[in-house]
Design an enzyme around this catalytic site. Structure first.
Site: not given
Ligand code: M6R
Length: 605
Positions: A600, A74, A98-99, A482, A27, A485, A501, A478, A2
């Site tokens: 984000k 959020w 926020n929290g 990606k 956020r 996500e 395994h 990664e 948020c």
């Molecule tokens: O701002 P940060 O790098 O600490 O964020 C960590 C993760 O939330 C962030 O890398 C998240 O996994 C990304 N959305 C992945 O693309």
């Protein structure tokens, strides 16, 4: 997560609240809302969904008022609908939060037993009701102090009052909160980014702090209700803008600007005449470092895994890696000779910030590798190594990942050299190779047309698998992150050698399997693992730097990246996996910059 904003001014604030909320959408974008004080009433406007919707509501039905608060959500407690959207207001007070209030259920039961009613499913509404009740007997400041004492959990709050139409109260525990100063206007915001278009003068609240701001004055108090002073920071001018220009979305822009951001980053750290790295003032004398401990979340954690391979290869140091949400609750054996490194793009990730806090409490030395140098994590660590990537807006982290990798690689070289683990020739050659990275990245971006075709292979897929060994294993992780996500398609990243395994059971006719296999010491082994997948019907999409032709009737698609120093190859291999996720998501019509259910900056644990 948020985002919250508050503005006290001598002119109408709703347009600036909307503009700030647009900046804060990284956020959270489940709902948006604002409240102003106008005609001695609290005027509240809310919507589910994006700030754009709120803007349309205001266009049809404008809200005036020289003081107000706003919120992007959020969702944590309660579905993302209009009732659960913030602000949460009573007749006398309006609150944005926020929290997470961890004892909200107990407080709610207690208040309900006194005959008080709740409209929403949120944890925030208990704050509104508690302050409303307290205001019957005391001033706004005392009502807020009294309420805060009852709350468990984390919060950043913005609160306005019908009876005191010239003040906003802000309070912080756990979640970040900043105050901005301007002529005849003062601001409250989740971070400096939201305030930057209005001011470059900022103070940050620490845990337990509270502030009261009006258009011409700001006062701060600590948790003991004692007045305190706060340092004022002057924000730097960002050379990199947060505009997407001619690109379809921010993610495309951020993928394609990587040659430039990496060039900037390398130039910031490398003295190419002296062939040296400008990193000084280590918090622990390098030869005395016992162990490196790397901590992060999501993509930033993947950077830590790559770095573990680099530190082990280039230095004699022992290296440990951890996911921040695990680290913060483990019974970690702290050692004053260990260097604890926190990797985070935003510098606001709640778990990473809490893991850093734990280190501080245990009096060990901390370093942060961040994009946002004004962030909580940067401000709280002993030593900061910025990645110089410029604002990253797309929720999927791309240019920040490469920036983190480059800084971690540079740090491993500097440590290796200072500790005499590598000689001058290796050090200078490695620096020269590093300088070739931006051009090689440009070459990698040329794979886009082929990847666009390859992306079609995922349209009817039920899932997918990314495989790699050694330095390519974290790139496989990664790649899978990606893809899921952005395209909501199930994807698993695995070390290729682990397939037999268990995960091999997932392979069936036509399942897309992305094999990341540069010509390194693992190459032949990865090819054997790939054969095991082919034998079970997996559809192979192969990413390599191998010069030999990739003609093999069992490989559906081959992507080649340029050849570079083996240790730097994972940086190049990242580009195809970013482009792949991007194009699959584009074909599936997904919201590229704001994938569903995500935000984000993850400021709740
Ligand atoms: O701002 P940060 O790098 O600490 O964020 C960590 C993760 O939330 C962030 O890398 C998240 O996994 C990304 N959305 C992945 O693309």
């Amino acid at each position: 997560m948020c985002g919250i904003i508050g503005i006290a001014s001598n002119k109408s604030v709703s347009t600036n609240i909307i503009n700030s909320l647009k900046k804060l959408e990284y956020r959270g974008y489940d709902s948006a809302g604002l409240a102003t004080i106008y005609n001695n009433e609290i005027n509240e406007k809310k919507c589910s969904g994006r700030v754009e919707e709120l803007e349309k509501i205001l266009f049809k039905n404008p809200t005036d008022g020289n003081l107000g608060i706003g919120h992007v959500r959020w969702a944590t407690h309660g579905v993302p609908n209009i009732i659960n959207a913030h602000p949460h207001s009573s007749d006398v007070v309006s609150v944005v939060h926020n929290g997470i209030i961890e004892n909200s259920n107990e407080l709610k039961k207690e208040l309900e037993s006194k005959g008080l009613n709740f409209k929403s499913q949120t944890d925030t509404e208990v704050i509104t009701i508690l302050i409303t009740e307290a205001l019957k007997k005391m001033t706004p400041l005392n009502a807020v102090f009294q309420t805060l004492q009852k709350l468990k959990g984390s919060f950043a709050l913005g609160i306005i009052f019908k009876s005191h139409r010239d003040i906003i109260i802000g309070a912080r525990r756990g979640s970040p909160l900043a105050v901005g100063y301007s002529k005849e206007e003062n601001y409250l915001g989740s971070d400096s980014y939201a305030l930057k278009s209005m001011t470059n003068k900022i103070s940050y609240l620490d845990d337990g702090d509270l502030c009261i701001l009006s258009k011409d004055k700001v006062e701060f108090y600590d948790f003991e209700q004692k007045k305190i002073n706060k340092k004022v920071y002057i924000l730097s001018d960002d050379k990199n803008t947060a505009e997407k220009g001619d690109y379809k979305n921010f993610m495309a822009k951020e993928i394609f600007e990587q040659p430039t951001t990496i060039k900037t980053c390398v130039n910031e750290y490398v003295d190419n005449l002296k062939k040296d790295i400008n990193i000084y003032n280590f918090p622990i004398e390098p030869k005395k470092i016992n162990k490196i401990v790397l901590v992060g979340c999501g993509t930033a954690y993947h950077s830590c895994i790559v770095a573990k391979y680099w530190f082990e290869e280039i230095t004699s140091l022992d290296v440990e890696i951890d996911i921040a949400s695990e680290f913060r609750y483990r019974k970690v054996k702290f050692n004053i000779n260990n260097l604890y490194i926190f990797v985070s793009q935003s510098g606001e990730t709640a778990d990473t910030a809490a893991a850093l806090e734990l280190c501080k409490k245990n009096n060990v030395k901390t370093c942060s590798i961040v994009n946002s140098v004004e962030s909580t994590i940067a401000r709280n660590s002993d030593w900061v190594l910025p990645i110089h990537a410029g604002p990253e807006i797309g929720v999927a982290s791309t240019k920040a990942f490469l920036g983190q990798l480059v800084v971690l690689y540079i740090l491993s070289l500097k440590l290796g050299k200072t500790r005499n683990d590598i000689n001058q020739t290796t050090y200078s050659t490695s620096i020269t190779n590093l300088e070739k990275l931006p051009d090689s990245l440009k070459e990698c971006l040329k794979t886009e047309n082929r990847i666009q075709v390859m992306a079609k292979e995922f349209l009817d897929a039920k899932g997918s698998m990314f495989l790699g060994r050694g330095l390519s294993f974290p790139i496989a992780l990664e790649g899978a992150l990606k893809l899921k996500e952005l395209s909501y398609l199930h994807a698993e990243g695995y070390p290729a050698g682990e397939m037999k395994h268990g995960p091999l059971a997932l392979i069936e006719e036509g399942l897309p399997v992305i094999v990341i296999a540069p010509k390194d010491k693992y190459f032949e082994k990865t090819i054997s693992n790939m054969q095991e997948v082919i034998a079970r019907g997996g559809k192979i999409l192969f990413i390599t730097d191998h010069k030999k032709e990739l003609i093999n009737e069992n490989i559906r698609f081959g992507i080649r990246v340029p050849t570079i120093d083996k240790l730097l190859t994972p940086i190049l291999l990242t580009i195809p996996i970013q482009l792949l996720a991007y194009h699959v998501a584009l074909l599936k019509n997904c919201d590229i910059d704001k994938p569903r259910n995500l935000a984000k900056s993850v400021t709740v644990e």
